[in-house]
Design a protein around this motif. Structure first.
Motif, PDB file in Angstrom:
ATOM      1  N   LEU A   1       0.786  -1.137   0.082  1.00 28.24           N
ATOM      2  CA  LEU A   1      -0.027   0.080   0.162  1.00 28.24           C
ATOM      3  C   LEU A   1       0.839   1.243   0.040  1.00 28.24           C
ATOM      4  O   LEU A   1       0.662   2.105  -0.794  1.00 28.24           O
ATOM      5  CB  LEU A   1      -0.775  -0.141   1.283  1.00 28.24           C
ATOM      6  N   ASP A   2       1.751   1.219   0.821  1.00 27.76           N
ATOM      7  CA  ASP A   2       2.811   2.534   0.813  1.00 27.76           C
ATOM      8  C   ASP A   2       3.478   2.689  -0.395  1.00 27.76           C
ATOM      9  O   ASP A   2       3.723   3.755  -0.987  1.00 27.76           O
ATOM     10  CB  ASP A   2       3.878   2.482   1.977  1.00 27.76           C
ATOM     11  N   ALA A   3       3.976   1.580  -1.095  1.00 30.01           N
ATOM     12  CA  ALA A   3       4.424   1.837  -2.390  1.00 30.01           C
ATOM     13  C   ALA A   3       3.451   2.406  -3.314  1.00 30.01           C
ATOM     14  O   ALA A   3       3.932   3.199  -4.194  1.00 30.01           O
ATOM     15  CB  ALA A   3       5.212   0.434  -2.987  1.00 30.01           C
ATOM     16  N   GLU A   4       2.257   1.984  -3.296  1.00 27.69           N
ATOM     17  CA  GLU A   4       1.332   2.597  -4.177  1.00 27.69           C
ATOM     18  C   GLU A   4       0.950   3.899  -3.928  1.00 27.69           C
ATOM     19  O   GLU A   4       0.735   4.893  -4.860  1.00 27.69           O
ATOM     20  CB  GLU A   4      -0.106   1.600  -4.182  1.00 27.69           C
ATOM     21  N   LEU A   5       0.916   4.328  -2.784  1.00 26.11           N
ATOM     22  CA  LEU A   5       0.921   5.679  -2.123  1.00 26.11           C
ATOM     23  C   LEU A   5       1.899   6.606  -2.888  1.00 26.11           C
ATOM     24  O   LEU A   5       1.584   7.597  -3.307  1.00 26.11           O
ATOM     25  CB  LEU A   5       0.594   5.791  -0.640  1.00 26.11           C
ATOM     26  N   VAL A   6       2.922   6.169  -2.687  1.00 30.14           N
ATOM     27  CA  VAL A   6       4.201   7.036  -2.880  1.00 30.14           C
ATOM     28  C   VAL A   6       4.084   6.816  -4.699  1.00 30.14           C
ATOM     29  O   VAL A   6       4.292   8.242  -5.280  1.00 30.14           O
ATOM     30  CB  VAL A   6       5.500   6.279  -2.760  1.00 30.14           C
ATOM     31  N   SER A   7       3.808   6.043  -5.399  1.00 25.44           N
ATOM     32  CA  SER A   7       3.621   6.263  -7.008  1.00 25.44           C
ATOM     33  C   SER A   7       2.305   7.094  -7.095  1.00 25.44           C
ATOM     34  O   SER A   7       2.492   7.802  -8.194  1.00 25.44           O
ATOM     35  CB  SER A   7       3.189   4.651  -7.571  1.00 25.44           C
ATOM     36  N   VAL A   8       1.282   7.046  -6.516  1.00 26.32           N
ATOM     37  CA  VAL A   8       0.448   8.041  -6.588  1.00 26.32           C
ATOM     38  C   VAL A   8       0.755   9.483  -6.505  1.00 26.32           C
ATOM     39  O   VAL A   8       0.422  10.405  -7.150  1.00 26.32           O
ATOM     40  CB  VAL A   8      -0.912   7.625  -5.879  1.00 26.32           C
TER      41      VAL A   8
END
Length: 133
Positions: free
Chosen positions: A78-85
């Motif tokens: 989730l954190d990786a996806e948040l960073v990407s967004v």
């Protein structure tokens, strides 16, 4: 009278460790710390519309909240996806539908943690507004 240090005494003293400076986030500024440095300022596009701006705010709040929890595989994804967004919104002005769908999947997978957080609910609502569901 005590004599001062000799050049040999100065060479025998241990070297001081390198000092580092870590800065989490800076907006609208450029600065330098230390000797012989270079300043680089990057301008980002910013959110394309209010819906993307709301998602960006909610994502940043959720990342801050997640930092207080013990990490798990689901929260790391989730954190990786948040960073990407965040990167995509700041670079191009909007997160693409595919990126939003991946974030929604990661948010659902980490639901036991994020479902109890106001920031997690805010991200889910912002995603629903952008994805139409």
């Amino acid at each position: 009278m005590t004599p001062g240090p000799t050049p040999d005494d100065q060479q025998a003293q241990p070297q001081q460790p390198q000092r580092t400076v870590h800065i989490g986030s800076v907006t609208g500024s450029a600065f330098a710390v230390g000797d012989h440095n270079t300043v680089t300022q990057h301008q980002h596009a910013g959110p394309a519309d209010e819906a993307q701006a709301e998602l960006l705010r909610a994502v940043q709040e959720l990342r801050a909240d997640l930092a207080r929890f013990v990490t798990s595989d689901d929260t790391e994804v989730l954190d990786a996806e948040l960073v990407s967004v965040v990167d995509e919104i700041e670079t191009s002005g909007a997160a693409a539908p595919g990126r939003l769908a991946r974030l929604q999947q990661a948010l659902t997978a980490a639901g036991t943690v994020t479902g109890t957080l106001a920031s997690g609910v805010a991200v889910a609502e912002a995603l629903r507004a952008l994805l139409g569901g």
